[in-house]
Design an enzyme around this catalytic site. Structure first.
Site, mmCIF file in Angstrom:
data_model
loop_
_atom_site.group_PDB
_atom_site.id
_atom_site.type_symbol
_atom_site.label_atom_id
_atom_site.label_comp_id
_atom_site.label_asym_id
_atom_site.label_seq_id
_atom_site.Cartn_x
_atom_site.Cartn_y
_atom_site.Cartn_z
ATOM 1 N N GLY A 1 0.814 -1.154 0.090
ATOM 2 C CA GLY A 1 -0.117 -0.243 0.064
ATOM 3 C C GLY A 1 0.880 1.352 0.039
ATOM 4 O O GLY A 1 2.039 1.164 -0.457
ATOM 5 N N CYS A 2 0.283 2.311 0.357
ATOM 6 C CA CYS A 2 0.930 3.515 0.386
ATOM 7 C C CYS A 2 2.324 3.392 1.191
ATOM 8 O O CYS A 2 2.284 2.952 2.374
ATOM 9 C CB CYS A 2 0.248 4.461 1.152
ATOM 10 S SG CYS A 2 0.952 6.170 1.385
ATOM 11 N N PHE A 3 3.385 3.849 0.683
ATOM 12 C CA PHE A 3 4.864 3.496 1.192
ATOM 13 C C PHE A 3 5.122 4.269 2.353
ATOM 14 O O PHE A 3 6.148 3.970 3.315
ATOM 15 C CB PHE A 3 5.852 3.388 0.202
ATOM 16 C CG PHE A 3 5.752 4.811 -0.544
ATOM 17 C CD1 PHE A 3 5.507 5.945 -0.144
ATOM 18 C CD2 PHE A 3 6.698 4.588 -1.983
ATOM 19 C CE1 PHE A 3 5.504 6.856 -1.070
ATOM 20 C CE2 PHE A 3 6.942 5.558 -2.760
ATOM 21 C CZ PHE A 3 6.159 6.886 -2.381
#
Length: 262
Positions: free
Chosen positions: A103-105
């Protein structure tokens, strides 16, 4: 659902564009680009970077026609020779690399920063077809890049299995190309290995996790490919304060809840 799986879902506030265009699905909040003269003034008065929009699939055409959104990469530049090659960077002596997409890093990086034995983390893009992609390129959904964290760790202090445990605990591996409100191929679940040992451990770990979950795990397990380090403002984003300036601890062993956007 496995209790240890913590879905990285943080619902951003509604965008004015989502009201004007009901079918528009945004992940990270959209902020229209400022005129060049305002950008220049902002750059001289503040060191904080302006956030970019993140989009998935068809909304891009609508936004581009309105004059918003990141550019669409030129197909002629989609030379896959380098990006589809192996990651040829070298870790520090005595260290090893591993790559994870969950997902969003931003939140994923902070989770790995807290793991004892992890000596360095970097966020970036990999598994795509465009050489030297920018964040805007990746957000078009046309380059096939995944947002990943490249972890450097000391195998004497941190096992690959410990990294896998942190990976599974950070996200929901059963949602295809999605983590919470973040939707798009860049948010897919993936383990990208550097050695045969990492590959076999990843496969065995996935099989164990699958026995504990009643939905199919969609995590991809692939060789690590060329890693493109993301723009500097993305690095250690939440530790530095995130969107709202509230710093989150990267102390080893810290188990404070991670606020996905800061």
């Amino acid at each position: 659902m496995l209790n240890s799986l913590a879905v990285a879902a943080s619902a951003p506030s509604a965008s004015p564009l989502s009201i004007l265009i009901p079918s528009l699905s945004l992940s990270r909040p959209f902020i229209p680009p400022l005129p060049a003269r305002i950008l220049s003034a902002s750059a001289s008065s503040s060191s904080k970077p302006l956030p970019f929009a993140s989009f998935y699939s068809s909304p891009m055409n609508i936004l581009n026609k309105l004059g918003f959104g990141p550019r669409t990469p030129d197909p002629s530049s989609m030379d896959s020779t380098i990006p589809q090659g192996p990651d040829d960077d070298v870790p520090a002596p005595g260290q090893k690399f591993a790559q994870f997409g969950a997902g969003c890093f931003w939140g994923v990086e902070l989770a790995f920063q807290r793991v004892p034995g992890v000596t360095k983390t970097e966020v970036g893009y990999t598994q795509g077809f465009l050489h030297n992609p920018t964040y805007e390129d990746v957000c078009t959904g046309t380059t096939n890049h995944s947002e990943v964290v490249r972890v450097q760790y000391d195998p004497k202090e941190c096992s690959f299995e410990a990294l896998l445990d942190a990976f599974w605990a950070r996200h929901d591996p059963t949602t295809l190309n999605r983590q919470g409100n973040d939707v798009g191929t860049q948010y897919r679940s993936g383990i990208y290995f550097y050695t045969p040992d990492q590959e076999s451990e990843a496969i065995a770990s996935l099989e164990r996790q699958q026995k504990l979950i009643n939905r199919k795990i969609v995590t991809e397990i692939l060789p690590a490919k060329k890693f493109y380090r993301a723009e500097e403002y993305h690095q250690q984003y939440l530790e530095k304060g995130g969107r709202f300036g509230f710093k989150q601890s990267a102390t080893k062993g810290c188990n404070d809840p991670i606020r996905c956007y800061g």
